[in-house]
Design a protein around this motif. Structure first.
Motif, mmCIF file in Angstrom:
data_model
loop_
_atom_site.group_PDB
_atom_site.id
_atom_site.type_symbol
_atom_site.label_atom_id
_atom_site.label_comp_id
_atom_site.label_asym_id
_atom_site.label_seq_id
_atom_site.Cartn_x
_atom_site.Cartn_y
_atom_site.Cartn_z
ATOM 1 N N THR A 321 -2.126 1.563 3.825
ATOM 2 C CA THR A 321 -2.321 1.531 5.532
ATOM 3 C C THR A 321 -3.232 0.707 5.970
ATOM 4 O O THR A 321 -4.009 0.710 5.285
ATOM 5 C CB THR A 321 -2.570 3.214 5.849
ATOM 6 O OG1 THR A 321 -3.687 3.507 5.098
ATOM 7 C CG2 THR A 321 -1.542 4.069 5.358
ATOM 8 N N ASN A 322 -2.856 0.289 7.118
ATOM 9 C CA ASN A 322 -3.846 -0.804 7.723
ATOM 10 C C ASN A 322 -4.815 -0.048 8.547
ATOM 11 O O ASN A 322 -5.361 0.087 9.464
ATOM 12 C CB ASN A 322 -3.285 -1.661 8.678
ATOM 13 C CG ASN A 322 -2.342 -2.533 7.961
ATOM 14 O OD1 ASN A 322 -2.478 -3.090 6.987
ATOM 15 N ND2 ASN A 322 -1.327 -3.231 8.849
ATOM 16 N N GLY A 326 -8.623 -2.721 5.723
ATOM 17 C CA GLY A 326 -7.647 -3.376 5.081
ATOM 18 C C GLY A 326 -6.545 -2.484 4.659
ATOM 19 O O GLY A 326 -6.838 -1.074 4.555
ATOM 20 N N PRO A 327 -5.479 -2.910 3.909
ATOM 21 C CA PRO A 327 -4.408 -1.887 3.801
ATOM 22 C C PRO A 327 -4.680 -1.506 2.487
ATOM 23 O O PRO A 327 -4.131 -0.269 1.968
ATOM 24 C CB PRO A 327 -3.149 -2.763 3.491
ATOM 25 C CG PRO A 327 -3.582 -4.110 3.412
ATOM 26 C CD PRO A 327 -5.197 -4.105 4.113
ATOM 27 N N CYS A 367 -14.969 -3.280 3.017
ATOM 28 C CA CYS A 367 -13.960 -4.327 2.835
ATOM 29 C C CYS A 367 -14.348 -5.404 1.765
ATOM 30 O O CYS A 367 -15.661 -6.112 2.105
ATOM 31 C CB CYS A 367 -13.972 -4.873 4.192
ATOM 32 S SG CYS A 367 -12.810 -6.289 4.362
ATOM 33 N N TYR A 372 -7.695 -8.836 -3.122
ATOM 34 C CA TYR A 372 -6.158 -9.036 -2.841
ATOM 35 C C TYR A 372 -5.959 -10.357 -3.907
ATOM 36 O O TYR A 372 -4.726 -10.380 -4.263
ATOM 37 C CB TYR A 372 -5.996 -9.530 -1.530
ATOM 38 C CG TYR A 372 -6.101 -8.170 -0.428
ATOM 39 C CD1 TYR A 372 -5.275 -7.350 -0.413
ATOM 40 C CD2 TYR A 372 -7.405 -8.023 0.146
ATOM 41 C CE1 TYR A 372 -5.426 -6.144 0.517
ATOM 42 C CE2 TYR A 372 -7.723 -7.032 1.141
ATOM 43 C CZ TYR A 372 -6.785 -6.084 0.894
ATOM 44 O OH TYR A 372 -7.044 -4.905 1.850
ATOM 45 N N ILE A 400 1.290 -6.494 2.601
ATOM 46 C CA ILE A 400 0.007 -6.629 2.519
ATOM 47 C C ILE A 400 -0.598 -7.971 2.872
ATOM 48 O O ILE A 400 -1.675 -8.154 3.520
ATOM 49 C CB ILE A 400 -0.423 -6.176 1.135
ATOM 50 C CG1 ILE A 400 -0.361 -4.509 1.071
ATOM 51 C CG2 ILE A 400 -1.832 -6.610 0.718
ATOM 52 C CD1 ILE A 400 -0.217 -4.301 -0.308
ATOM 53 N N ASP A 402 0.766 -10.081 4.924
ATOM 54 C CA ASP A 402 0.679 -10.274 6.501
ATOM 55 C C ASP A 402 -0.509 -9.971 6.818
ATOM 56 O O ASP A 402 -1.298 -10.801 7.838
ATOM 57 C CB ASP A 402 1.904 -9.531 6.956
ATOM 58 C CG ASP A 402 3.335 -10.314 6.904
ATOM 59 O OD1 ASP A 402 3.161 -11.466 6.648
ATOM 60 O OD2 ASP A 402 4.373 -9.441 7.018
ATOM 61 N N TRP A 403 -1.115 -8.840 6.430
ATOM 62 C CA TRP A 403 -2.550 -8.474 6.777
ATOM 63 C C TRP A 403 -3.692 -9.433 6.543
ATOM 64 O O TRP A 403 -4.547 -9.794 7.279
ATOM 65 C CB TRP A 403 -2.834 -6.928 6.202
ATOM 66 C CG TRP A 403 -4.169 -6.383 6.814
ATOM 67 C CD1 TRP A 403 -4.434 -5.927 7.916
ATOM 68 C CD2 TRP A 403 -5.572 -6.819 6.154
ATOM 69 N NE1 TRP A 403 -6.009 -5.548 7.967
ATOM 70 C CE2 TRP A 403 -6.373 -6.433 6.838
ATOM 71 C CE3 TRP A 403 -5.945 -7.822 4.748
ATOM 72 C CZ2 TRP A 403 -7.773 -6.378 6.523
ATOM 73 C CZ3 TRP A 403 -7.212 -7.698 4.479
ATOM 74 C CH2 TRP A 403 -8.088 -6.907 5.402
ATOM 75 N N LYS A 406 -3.984 -12.579 8.619
ATOM 76 C CA LYS A 406 -4.410 -12.339 9.865
ATOM 77 C C LYS A 406 -6.229 -12.145 9.698
ATOM 78 O O LYS A 406 -6.900 -12.310 10.736
ATOM 79 C CB LYS A 406 -4.132 -11.131 10.624
ATOM 80 C CG LYS A 406 -2.365 -11.422 10.766
ATOM 81 C CD LYS A 406 -1.802 -10.064 11.625
ATOM 82 C CE LYS A 406 -0.426 -10.244 11.626
ATOM 83 N NZ LYS A 406 0.365 -9.016 12.035
ATOM 84 N N ASN A 407 -6.579 -11.688 8.394
ATOM 85 C CA ASN A 407 -7.936 -11.297 8.391
ATOM 86 C C ASN A 407 -8.620 -11.657 7.202
ATOM 87 O O ASN A 407 -9.657 -11.483 7.278
ATOM 88 C CB ASN A 407 -7.963 -9.782 8.066
ATOM 89 C CG ASN A 407 -7.399 -8.958 9.183
ATOM 90 O OD1 ASN A 407 -8.162 -8.411 10.005
ATOM 91 N ND2 ASN A 407 -6.233 -8.459 9.213
#
Length: 621
Positions: A321-322, A326-327, A367, A372, A400, A402-403, A406-407
């Protein structure tokens, strides 16, 4: 709270604490116990790695609880070793009256055994002479906060608490002393005494199994067979077989078989500096550590363990979940719980006075963008050498990613989990690059769907940022933190940058990497030992100092290997082997005088040993 009786100190152990390195590990892939060279179990959580301790005198000699077996002699010499190619630990005690051996193990009969019973077996064998022995079983439940109710049973004693009940069956008549069980017994040459601790499974805390030598023989033989059959799957045949296989057996012990999760270490609270505050709970699944462990298992041919961890990981990907961090979380419980609140156990003094003693881990809310890359790199390797990931897992990974797209260009706490606020870490950018690069590779190799144009564009943007803002041209080195603008970044060295060629970001012969290695050697390397960073240069929000990080020392070996400096790498590896304890285990760190510091044994260190040994072997072939 009633104060527990402390175990009796010895001449070599006046404080009541053995050195961290003076322990071996036994386990059944559900939990584990530390057995000291003096024959004392001073750490054991049941029924799982992350359960409250039953024996915890490792963290408080007075209140923690222990299980002691020792000769009634003034002078005793101890030797400890593993039964070959197993996780059965043998402790020999040599006295003026003879020699006695304590055999400690947790029986494992077969893979995924639905009838598995958690038992801790202690068999005392008189090798020669005439020996008077004593045993004291002093459990202190719930991290020493609860004194058990103790009562006799048909074959021994039972200890009962609010959340757990344990029985001990024995061939020796045990007496009761408040909350403890104890006995003094005599063994002539060839005679044996047997103790079996297990979770009580009927109304009076006993089982129907006889407490006989033949029963123990069967459990011992079956456990030997299990570990040896497992180890036969190893594809490693190189020069350092004993050290590599001991590391593999240790990693296997830290795998939670029912779920496939791989914990970072079976202990909590062991200090990075004696008397200091850097004391953490490592009994959880760090995504980073487990991903590297998966890599080590794949390299050695243990594909079943890799598949089981991938299955555990797939559930985390599916439930991502975002949130603010993060997810994915930095770490999870064995069951996949992402909420691990940190609290202190103020009633415990800590190992040799090192407090606070913490359970849970506040870093679970951090974070750490690097996870990742480490995660996706391990999946890439499994996809390449294993059965491959499923369609659903690929779809989850794409979500994941995709997140991350963006970050990725943000501050974080990164690999070392500092508590001084978020920074723009070069290593985190490096691993974000890895995440995108490996997704591109998997999509191309397997024909999997994905927005490759976007992925490659962002991948190249990250590459450019590292080169522009993570490189100090005056000092000619990559540094820990990116510059805030186009100016030169502050020169803070970080041993994690040794991984650049290992993740294929740079060639190991690239002049930029070579000069970075030279800078790391000047600032962080002492002989073969490597500090992760210098807290005086890069304050991490914590008081005190720490030892050298053994995983970084093995990364140093591997960096030398990849640069072609084989003789230097071989010498550094051989030196690192001398810092292992007497049974080949490593804690997280090595202190000033060579002592082990931090949680023990640490999976991260053992997987780095495996990787460096394999790569050096290949270069020397």
């Amino acid at each position: 709270m009633t104060t527990a009786r402390a175990h009796e100190p010895t001449d070599s152990d006046p404080s009541g604490y053995l050195p961290i390195a003076e322990h071996g590990l036994i386990g059944d892939m559900r939990t584990a116990a530390l057995v000291g060279t003096d024959g004392r179990i001073d750490w054991f959580c049941a029924p799982r790695f992350d359960s409250p301790s039953v024996f915890g005198s490792l963290l408080d000699a007075q209140r923690g609880g222990y299980w002691e077996i020792r000769p009634r002699c003034e002078s005793v010499t101890h030797h400890q070793f593993y039964f070959p190619d197993t996780n059965i630990l043998l402790t020999r005690m040599l006295t003026e009256h003879g020699i006695v051996e304590v055999q400690d193990f947790m029986p494992i009969l077969r893979d995924k055994d639905p009838d598995h019973r958690q038992r801790l077996v202690r068999r005392v064998v008189n090798v020669r002479g005439h020996m008077t022995m004593s045993v004291r079983i002093a459990p202190r439940l719930d991290y020493g906060r609860e004194m058990p109710r103790t009562e006799r049973t048909r074959q021994g004693v039972r200890f009962t608490g609010r959340e757990i009940s344990l029985s001990v069956r024995s061939t020796v008549d045990l007496e009761l002393d408040a909350t403890d069980a104890y006995a003094r017994f005599v063994l002539c040459e060839g005679e044996t005494a047997l103790f079996i601790l297990e979770t009580a499974d009927d109304e009076d805390g006993t089982t129907s199994d006889p407490v006989e030598a033949t029963a123990a023989d069967e459990l011992f033989d079956a456990t030997v067979t299990y570990w040896r059959n497992w180890l036969k799957q190893s594809t490693y045949t190189g020069r350092w077989r004993e050290m590599v296989h001991r590391s593999a057996l240790t990693l296997k012990m830290m795998t939670h078989e029912p779920t496939g999760a791989i914990i970072a270490a079976p202990t909590l609270g062991l200090p990075e500096q004696l008397g200091g505050r850097r004391n953490w709970d490592y009994r959880y699944v760090w995504i980073r550590d487990a991903a590297f462990s998966l890599y080590a298992m794949v390299r050695l041919g243990f594909t079943q363990e890799a598949q089981e961890f991938i299955d555990w990981l797939a559930a985390r990907l599916r439930n991502a979940t975002n949130g603010a961090a993060g997810p994915l979380r930095v770490m999870y419980s064995i069951d996949g719980d992402a909420i691990l609140p940190e609290e202190t156990l103020d009633h415990l003094e800590g190992y040799r006075g090192s407090h606070p003693v913490r359970i849970g881990n506040g870093a679970s809310d951090q974070c750490q963008l690097d996870i990742y890359g480490e995660l996706i790199d391990s999946i890439y390797l499994f996809n390449k050498y294993g059965a491959g990931i499923s369609h659903d897992s690929w779809a989850d990974l794409c979500g994941i990613l995709d997140w991350l797209l963006k970050n990725w260009d943000g501050a974080d706490e990164s690999i070392w989990e500092t508590r001084a606020g978020q920074q723009n870490h070069t290593y985190s950018r490096l691993m974000c690059w890895v995440a995108l690069e490996r997704m591109v590779r998997m999509a191309r190799q397997r024909g999997l769907p994905g927005d490759l144009v976007r992925w490659m564009r962002v991948r190249d943007e990250i590459y450019g940022q590292i080169m522009a803002r993570g490189w100090n041209p005056e000092e000619r080195t990559f540094v820990q933190r990116l510059s805030d603008d186009d100016g030169h970044p502050k020169t803070i060295m970080d041993a994690s940058l040794l991984l650049m060629p290992m993740v294929k970001f740079l060639s190991p012969t690239d002049p930029r990497f070579r000069s970075t290695v030279e800078a790391i050697e000047r600032r962080l390397v002492v002989d073969s030992l490597v500090f992760r960073y210098n807290p005086e240069e890069a304050p991490d929000g914590l008081d005190g100092s720490e030892g050298t990080f053994s995983i970084c020392s093995f990364w140093w070996v591997e960096a030398l290997v990849r640069m072609g400096e084989v003789e230097r790498a071989r010498l550094a590896l051989e030196k690192m082997f001398t810092y292992a304890n007497h049974v080949g285990l490593y804690a997280e760190q090595i202190g000033l005088t060579g002592e082990h510091l931090g949680n023990f044994p640490q999976a991260f260190t053992h997987l780095a040993l495996i990787s460096s040994a394999i790569n050096l072997d290949h270069r020397m072939a």
